[in-house]
Design an enzyme around this catalytic site. Sequence first.
Site, PDB file in Angstrom:
ATOM      1  N   LEU A 135      42.877  47.213  38.791  1.00  0.00           N
ATOM      2  CA  LEU A 135      43.772  46.282  39.473  1.00  0.00           C
ATOM      3  C   LEU A 135      44.080  46.869  40.848  1.00  0.00           C
ATOM      4  O   LEU A 135      44.159  48.090  41.000  1.00  0.00           O
ATOM      5  CB  LEU A 135      45.082  46.102  38.699  1.00  0.00           C
ATOM      6  CG  LEU A 135      45.005  45.433  37.320  1.00  0.00           C
ATOM      7  CD1 LEU A 135      46.400  45.395  36.691  1.00  0.00           C
ATOM      8  CD2 LEU A 135      44.430  44.029  37.409  1.00  0.00           C
ATOM      9  N   ASP A 136      44.277  46.006  41.834  1.00  0.00           N
ATOM     10  CA  ASP A 136      44.654  46.480  43.159  1.00  0.00           C
ATOM     11  C   ASP A 136      45.984  47.223  43.085  1.00  0.00           C
ATOM     12  O   ASP A 136      46.795  46.988  42.182  1.00  0.00           O
ATOM     13  CB  ASP A 136      44.785  45.310  44.131  1.00  0.00           C
ATOM     14  CG  ASP A 136      43.467  44.582  44.357  1.00  0.00           C
ATOM     15  OD1 ASP A 136      42.416  45.200  44.128  1.00  0.00           O
ATOM     16  OD2 ASP A 136      43.514  43.402  44.746  1.00  0.00           O
ATOM     17  N   LYS A 137      46.221  48.067  44.063  1.00  0.00           N
ATOM     18  CA  LYS A 137      47.443  48.884  44.093  1.00  0.00           C
ATOM     19  C   LYS A 137      48.705  48.058  43.872  1.00  0.00           C
ATOM     20  O   LYS A 137      49.582  48.438  43.091  1.00  0.00           O
ATOM     21  CB  LYS A 137      47.527  49.618  45.439  1.00  0.00           C
ATOM     22  CG  LYS A 137      48.820  50.397  45.650  1.00  0.00           C
ATOM     23  CD  LYS A 137      48.874  50.990  47.044  1.00  0.00           C
ATOM     24  CE  LYS A 137      50.238  51.648  47.295  1.00  0.00           C
ATOM     25  NZ  LYS A 137      50.351  52.163  48.681  1.00  0.00           N
ATOM     26  N   THR A 139      48.897  44.885  42.739  1.00  0.00           N
ATOM     27  CA  THR A 139      48.796  43.912  41.658  1.00  0.00           C
ATOM     28  C   THR A 139      49.324  44.562  40.385  1.00  0.00           C
ATOM     29  O   THR A 139      48.986  45.694  40.072  1.00  0.00           O
ATOM     30  CB  THR A 139      47.351  43.455  41.456  1.00  0.00           C
ATOM     31  OG1 THR A 139      46.888  42.793  42.637  1.00  0.00           O
ATOM     32  CG2 THR A 139      47.234  42.491  40.278  1.00  0.00           C
ATOM     33  N   ARG A 236      42.490  37.196  45.449  1.00  0.00           N
ATOM     34  CA  ARG A 236      43.128  37.155  46.768  1.00  0.00           C
ATOM     35  C   ARG A 236      42.217  36.489  47.801  1.00  0.00           C
ATOM     36  O   ARG A 236      42.672  35.670  48.616  1.00  0.00           O
ATOM     37  CB  ARG A 236      43.511  38.563  47.194  1.00  0.00           C
ATOM     38  CG  ARG A 236      44.532  39.205  46.265  1.00  0.00           C
ATOM     39  CD  ARG A 236      44.594  40.704  46.411  1.00  0.00           C
ATOM     40  NE  ARG A 236      45.053  41.086  47.757  1.00  0.00           N
ATOM     41  CZ  ARG A 236      45.011  42.330  48.205  1.00  0.00           C
ATOM     42  NH1 ARG A 236      44.518  43.313  47.460  1.00  0.00           N
ATOM     43  NH2 ARG A 236      45.453  42.595  49.423  1.00  0.00           N
TER      44      ARG A 236
END
Length: 303
Positions: A135-137, A139, A236
């Site tokens: 997961l993105d930082k 998110t 995104r």
Amino acid sequence: MENIQLISNKENIRIDKYISDEINEFTRSQIQKMIKDDLIEVNGKTLSKNYKVSINDKIEITVPEPKLLEVLAEDIPLDIIYEDDDVFVINKAQGMVVHPAPGHYSGTLVNALMFKTESLSSINGVLRPGIVHRLDKDTTGLMLVAKNDKSHQILSDCLKEHTIDRYYYALVEGRFRNDTGTIDAPLGRCPKDRKKRAVVFKNSKEAVTTYEVVERYKKYTLVKIKLKTGRTHQIRVHMKHIGHPVVGDSVYGRKEVKFGLKGQLLHSKIIGFEHPISKKYMQFETDLPDYFLKVIDKVSKER
């Protein structure tokens, strides 16, 4: 070391740009470093970083082995939703990087996991033990971690076969006209900024996202999103592509900070999968973070 060979089908393009266009995994700075270290040859000869390719140039790249780094266990709080001998289900907090990377070797989910257990799969190497998907930082939400190589391989295969159900909630800009939809648009490196992703049709990979409207507000929409593929920044970029960037996303959306947010309002809310060993189907769901709910409460009151 891995060897990669290319035959140039273009001319008068700098070698670093040509290779980075052909191989998404390498940045131009990485390629320039390999040229400096004599790890790239053209027609059997080393070259300068300013070399421009010609038609039918034979390019040979020797990819160096990654440097082994010691990743330290750190006592960092983790929200563990489920754990057994084979898997973790983690509810990742906003601001937490998933695994160490150059320039960022502490404070990550991996550092925290290594404090909790000595049992993590080794398939992804020393920097990403146990990490099946990321997961993105900024998110938040549910993600799977494998505690052994057998579980990791099975779960990775499930991801490739699209048999792991992953549902995200996002608050996005604007009001959706349709209640449901599918975004089928390939993703690759952004031609103008190599650190970002974009919808491109060259050197790209299939990316498919489906969505359904949960609630419409005056200027925003809460959507439930399902990933068919799992490309970097997929949700995104796809939301931006259809004109509805995720609220709080300063990279792909509006630059100004809204609602005092520290990142995008994107949450991995539901994950369902067949357990890699028992074969029992398991599904987990988490609540939206408090800061996410506060924004929803605020926009729901707008007239």
